[in-house]
Design a protein around this motif. Sequence first.
Motif, short mmCIF file in Angstrom:
data_model
loop_
_atom_site.label_atom_id
_atom_site.label_comp_id
_atom_site.label_asym_id
_atom_site.label_seq_id
_atom_site.Cartn_x
_atom_site.Cartn_y
_atom_site.Cartn_z
N PHE A 130 6.54 2.79 -4.35
CA PHE A 130 7.78 3.15 -3.67
C PHE A 130 8.97 2.39 -4.24
CE2 PHE A 130 5.24 4.38 0.34
CZ PHE A 130 5.15 5.69 -0.10
N LYS A 131 8.77 1.14 -4.63
CA LYS A 131 9.86 0.37 -5.22
C LYS A 131 10.33 0.98 -6.53
CE LYS A 131 8.54 -4.09 -3.19
NZ LYS A 131 8.01 -5.46 -3.47
N GLN A 132 9.42 1.67 -7.22
CA GLN A 132 9.77 2.31 -8.48
C GLN A 132 10.23 3.75 -8.29
OE1 GLN A 132 6.68 1.83 -11.41
NE2 GLN A 132 6.22 -0.27 -10.76
N GLY A 133 10.43 4.15 -7.04
CA GLY A 133 10.92 5.49 -6.75
C GLY A 133 9.88 6.57 -6.86
N ALA A 134 8.61 6.21 -6.69
CA ALA A 134 7.53 7.18 -6.85
C ALA A 134 7.02 7.67 -5.50
CB ALA A 134 6.38 6.55 -7.63
N SER A 135 6.43 8.85 -5.52
CA SER A 135 5.62 9.30 -4.40
C SER A 135 4.19 8.83 -4.64
CB SER A 135 5.66 10.82 -4.29
OG SER A 135 6.97 11.27 -3.99
N VAL A 136 3.38 8.85 -3.59
CA VAL A 136 2.03 8.28 -3.67
C VAL A 136 1.00 9.30 -3.21
CG1 VAL A 136 0.46 6.50 -2.79
CG2 VAL A 136 2.82 5.92 -3.37
N SER A 137 -0.07 9.39 -3.98
CA SER A 137 -1.24 10.17 -3.58
C SER A 137 -2.34 9.17 -3.25
CB SER A 137 -1.66 11.10 -4.73
OG SER A 137 -2.84 11.80 -4.40
N LEU A 138 -2.59 8.97 -1.96
CA LEU A 138 -3.59 8.01 -1.50
C LEU A 138 -4.92 8.74 -1.33
CD1 LEU A 138 -4.12 5.09 -0.59
CD2 LEU A 138 -3.52 5.79 1.74
N ILE A 139 -5.93 8.31 -2.08
CA ILE A 139 -7.20 9.04 -2.15
C ILE A 139 -8.32 8.18 -1.58
CG2 ILE A 139 -8.84 10.18 -3.69
CD1 ILE A 139 -6.58 10.63 -5.64
N ALA A 140 -9.17 8.82 -0.77
CA ALA A 140 -10.32 8.14 -0.19
C ALA A 140 -11.55 9.03 -0.34
CB ALA A 140 -10.08 7.84 1.29
N PRO A 141 -12.73 8.44 -0.54
CA PRO A 141 -13.96 9.25 -0.62
C PRO A 141 -14.28 9.86 0.73
CG PRO A 141 -14.45 6.90 -0.67
CD PRO A 141 -12.97 7.01 -0.77
N PRO A 142 -15.13 10.89 0.76
CA PRO A 142 -15.43 11.59 2.02
C PRO A 142 -15.99 10.69 3.12
CG PRO A 142 -16.21 12.87 0.15
CD PRO A 142 -15.80 11.54 -0.39
N ASP A 143 -16.73 9.64 2.74
CA ASP A 143 -17.34 8.79 3.76
C ASP A 143 -16.41 7.69 4.25
OD1 ASP A 143 -17.26 7.39 1.42
OD2 ASP A 143 -19.35 6.72 1.45
N ALA A 144 -15.14 7.74 3.85
CA ALA A 144 -14.18 6.70 4.26
C ALA A 144 -13.08 7.28 5.14
CB ALA A 144 -13.59 6.02 3.03
N ARG A 145 -13.42 8.27 5.95
CA ARG A 145 -12.39 8.90 6.78
C ARG A 145 -11.81 7.94 7.81
NH1 ARG A 145 -15.57 14.26 8.54
NH2 ARG A 145 -17.26 12.74 8.52
N GLU A 146 -12.66 7.10 8.40
CA GLU A 146 -12.16 6.15 9.39
C GLU A 146 -11.24 5.12 8.73
OE1 GLU A 146 -12.40 6.18 12.65
OE2 GLU A 146 -13.44 8.10 12.49
N ASN A 147 -11.59 4.69 7.53
CA ASN A 147 -10.72 3.75 6.81
C ASN A 147 -9.38 4.40 6.47
OD1 ASN A 147 -12.78 1.88 6.89
ND2 ASN A 147 -13.54 2.37 4.84
N LEU A 148 -9.42 5.68 6.11
CA LEU A 148 -8.18 6.38 5.81
C LEU A 148 -7.32 6.52 7.06
CD1 LEU A 148 -6.54 7.86 3.65
CD2 LEU A 148 -7.77 9.96 4.25
N LYS A 149 -7.95 6.79 8.18
CA LYS A 149 -7.21 6.87 9.45
C LYS A 149 -6.55 5.54 9.77
CE LYS A 149 -7.94 7.62 14.41
NZ LYS A 149 -8.95 7.94 15.46
N SER A 150 -7.28 4.45 9.61
CA SER A 150 -6.71 3.12 9.87
C SER A 150 -5.55 2.83 8.93
CB SER A 150 -7.79 2.05 9.73
OG SER A 150 -8.85 2.26 10.65
N ALA A 151 -5.69 3.25 7.68
CA ALA A 151 -4.62 3.02 6.70
C ALA A 151 -3.36 3.79 7.10
CB ALA A 151 -5.08 3.44 5.31
N MET A 152 -3.52 5.03 7.56
CA MET A 152 -2.36 5.82 7.96
C MET A 152 -1.67 5.21 9.18
SD MET A 152 -1.96 8.26 5.83
CE MET A 152 -2.37 6.92 4.71
N LEU A 153 -2.46 4.72 10.13
CA LEU A 153 -1.88 4.07 11.30
C LEU A 153 -1.14 2.79 10.90
CD1 LEU A 153 -4.78 4.52 13.90
CD2 LEU A 153 -2.59 5.74 13.82
N SER A 154 -1.72 2.07 9.95
CA SER A 154 -1.06 0.85 9.47
C SER A 154 0.28 1.16 8.82
CB SER A 154 -1.98 0.13 8.48
OG SER A 154 -1.32 -0.94 7.85
N LEU A 155 0.32 2.20 8.00
CA LEU A 155 1.57 2.57 7.35
C LEU A 155 2.60 3.09 8.34
CD1 LEU A 155 0.14 4.38 4.18
CD2 LEU A 155 1.24 2.14 4.25
#
Length: 290
Positions: A228-253
């Motif tokens: 983001f500091k470099q003016g970029a968009s981000v594609s955050l990728i998680a494996p199928p078995d990490a859905r809960e971790n991805l949910k926690s990451a989204m809530l954190s952001l």
Amino acid sequence: MIEEILRRYAADPANFFRLAGSALEPADFEIVDSELTRLLELSQTSADVADAMADVRFAAGYGELKQASDRLRKVLSSEGILVTHPVMTAINARVLRPGSTPETDKLLLDLIRLWHQEEARLGIEIDARVFAHVASNYDQLDRALLHLGLVQPNPYWRFQVIYGLLWARGNIVRSRALSSYNPFAVIPDADREILLDVLQVGDAFGGLCLRTVWLDEPNWREQVEDAFKQGASVSLIAPPDARENLKSAMLSLAVEPMELGFLQVYPVVEGVQQYLRSFTVMLRLREIIQ
């Protein structure tokens, strides 16, 4: 209409390219190819998947078949497989067809793996008919179908059966998503990946930089902030078995602001996609200058 398109493009140029990129995502046939391959792999490694497939095969009557199919959907979904209508239709038509057994599952998996290996070795895509012809010289099919009593030990019979077992892959299915009809001209087949290469030069996509970040990396948040500091968009990728971790990451952001210079900002979630063995969340900042 053209003036309206230009007006909307001028209001948000990056959004135009994001929409174009979304239209060039893998279509149903590509997703079916990926998910069928994953199902065959899971049938050899997951007892739950193997049991659910066996229940569908041995179901007697509509009631049992519906219960077994519902259970199979739940098991596959828990394993991260897309249980869309095209995928489930292909599973029933290609893998769970009448007469199929765990031996035919293993045969299909071996054929698909060999297909991928030969394509990687040669550096080209192999047509299904060519591969079926090559695979017909081996007797694996005879052993897998011996229980049906229909084996005819000759290459031509094997070719027909193997070709009927396989499904479309590669450029054939990629070109269908962009196919069009013109009664006055012959339009050559298009390939979405070629068009993506044109739109996505290096990391530039629509005038913005698109940075890929994997959630399983320990410093993923720092990578997001740096992008983001470099003016970029981000594609955050998680494996199928990490859905809960991805949910926690989204809530954190969503609740913990990022400091960019003298600003405290929150990223915007533009979309969530599940395909090709991963979950992908597209993030960007409204404050980025386009």
